[in-house]
Design a protein around this motif. Structure first.
Motif, PDB file in Angstrom:
ATOM      1  N   THR A 112       0.928  -1.037  -0.069  1.00  0.00           N
ATOM      2  CA  THR A 112       0.130  -0.008   0.103  1.00  0.00           C
ATOM      3  C   THR A 112       0.880   1.312   0.020  1.00  0.00           C
ATOM      4  O   THR A 112       2.022   1.074   0.373  1.00  0.00           O
ATOM      5  CB  THR A 112      -0.930   0.022   1.214  1.00  0.00           C
ATOM      6  N   ARG A 113       0.357   2.403  -0.410  1.00  0.00           N
ATOM      7  CA  ARG A 113       0.912   3.593  -0.605  1.00  0.00           C
ATOM      8  C   ARG A 113       1.535   4.075   0.747  1.00  0.00           C
ATOM      9  O   ARG A 113       2.617   4.501   1.142  1.00  0.00           O
ATOM     10  CB  ARG A 113       0.213   4.715  -1.310  1.00  0.00           C
ATOM     11  N   ILE A 117       5.800   4.382   1.672  1.00  0.00           N
ATOM     12  CA  ILE A 117       6.339   5.606   1.629  1.00  0.00           C
ATOM     13  C   ILE A 117       6.589   5.705   3.114  1.00  0.00           C
ATOM     14  O   ILE A 117       7.800   6.477   3.360  1.00  0.00           O
ATOM     15  CB  ILE A 117       5.063   6.656   1.137  1.00  0.00           C
ATOM     16  N   PHE A 132       5.716   6.135  -8.568  1.00  0.00           N
ATOM     17  CA  PHE A 132       5.238   5.115  -8.118  1.00  0.00           C
ATOM     18  C   PHE A 132       4.077   4.379  -8.338  1.00  0.00           C
ATOM     19  O   PHE A 132       2.990   5.227  -8.827  1.00  0.00           O
ATOM     20  CB  PHE A 132       5.006   5.408  -6.471  1.00  0.00           C
ATOM     21  N   PHE A 134       1.389   1.583  -6.385  1.00  0.00           N
ATOM     22  CA  PHE A 134       1.161   1.041  -5.370  1.00  0.00           C
ATOM     23  C   PHE A 134      -0.173  -0.145  -5.558  1.00  0.00           C
ATOM     24  O   PHE A 134      -0.730   0.065  -6.867  1.00  0.00           O
ATOM     25  CB  PHE A 134       0.834   1.974  -4.183  1.00  0.00           C
ATOM     26  N   ASP A 137      -3.443   1.150  -7.119  1.00  0.00           N
ATOM     27  CA  ASP A 137      -3.409   1.827  -8.104  1.00  0.00           C
ATOM     28  C   ASP A 137      -3.752   0.975  -9.440  1.00  0.00           C
ATOM     29  O   ASP A 137      -3.548   1.171 -10.710  1.00  0.00           O
ATOM     30  CB  ASP A 137      -1.923   2.619  -8.510  1.00  0.00           C
TER      31      ASP A 137
END
Length: 220
Positions: A112-113, A117, A132, A134, A137
């Motif tokens: 997951t983002r 991150i 990016f 993720f 997306d």
């Protein structure tokens, strides 16, 4: 001519496979089960969280819904990640080499983002990445090629001018299905020969990628 490098995340950039093992061990211990490294490597390594949670429920006959099990996993994961996640060998030297030589860099991950991150920021390497992709997306996870094709599109680079760095069987297949050359750096589970045969090279660490890419610098 290689213009872009696409990185996987778990098991390739960061040593999260060992954390995943610890998570499942802790969750299952609540129900009286032991969970071995061998079991994790054979059935869970390189798979998505959705797949793994369902496998845990089915294999150990847990009286939990998928969401309940996910919540338990996320709670333990948050605790363990807060204690620190190590980078894999060679990450920073490779990223510095790529940036200094004007390669485009993307993260293409099933993570997951928020999770990815957060870890990248802690290690001060977020700024190396140009784009990016993720889990939120994409519609289909690896071995579907969507995550890597999406990354190429964001970088404005054709698949033939990119290279993927992966550790898992599903990741190798995703790159192969996207028609992007892939280098494998195995993690806890070494992919089977049928997958390694689809890789351009198999290296021990990310440090080994630098000599390979040096041959493309004069072409750029």
């Amino acid at each position: 001519m290689i213009k872009a490098v696409l990185f996987d995340f778990d098991g390739l950039l960061v040593d999260t496979e060992v954390i995943s093992l610890k998570i499942y061990q802790e969750v299952l211990s609540e129900y009286g089960f032991q969970f071995s490294k061998e079991e994790y490597s054979k059935h869970y390594s390189g798979k998505t969280e959705v797949e793994n949670i369902q496998r845990l429920i089915n294999t150990y006959h847990l009286s939990l819904t998928h969401q309940e099990c996910l919540n338990k996993v996320l709670d333990v994961e948050q605790k363990l990640i807060a204690q620190g996640v190590e980078l894999k060998t060679g990450v920073k030297p490779l990223l510095q080499f790529l940036k200094e030589n004007n390669f485009k860099i993307a993260l293409a991950t099933s993570s997951t983002r928020e999770r990815a991150i957060s870890i990248l920021k802690r290690h001060d390497i977020l700024h190396y990445f140009d784009e990016f992709v993720f889990s939120e997306d994409v519609n289909s996870s690896k071995p579907d090629p969507e995550v890597f094709l999406n990354a190429c599109e964001k970088l404005h680079v054709s698949p033939g001018k990119a290279i993927v760095l992966e550790d898992s069987e599903n990741g190798i297949m995703a790159a192969y299905n996207a028609h992007i050359p892939v280098i494998c750096i195995p993690d806890m589970k070494k992919p089977a020969k049928e997958y390694l045969d689809k890789a351009l090279h198999v290296y021990e660490t990310l440090n080994d990628v630098i000599p390979y890419l040096q041959s493309f610098i004069k072409e750029k």
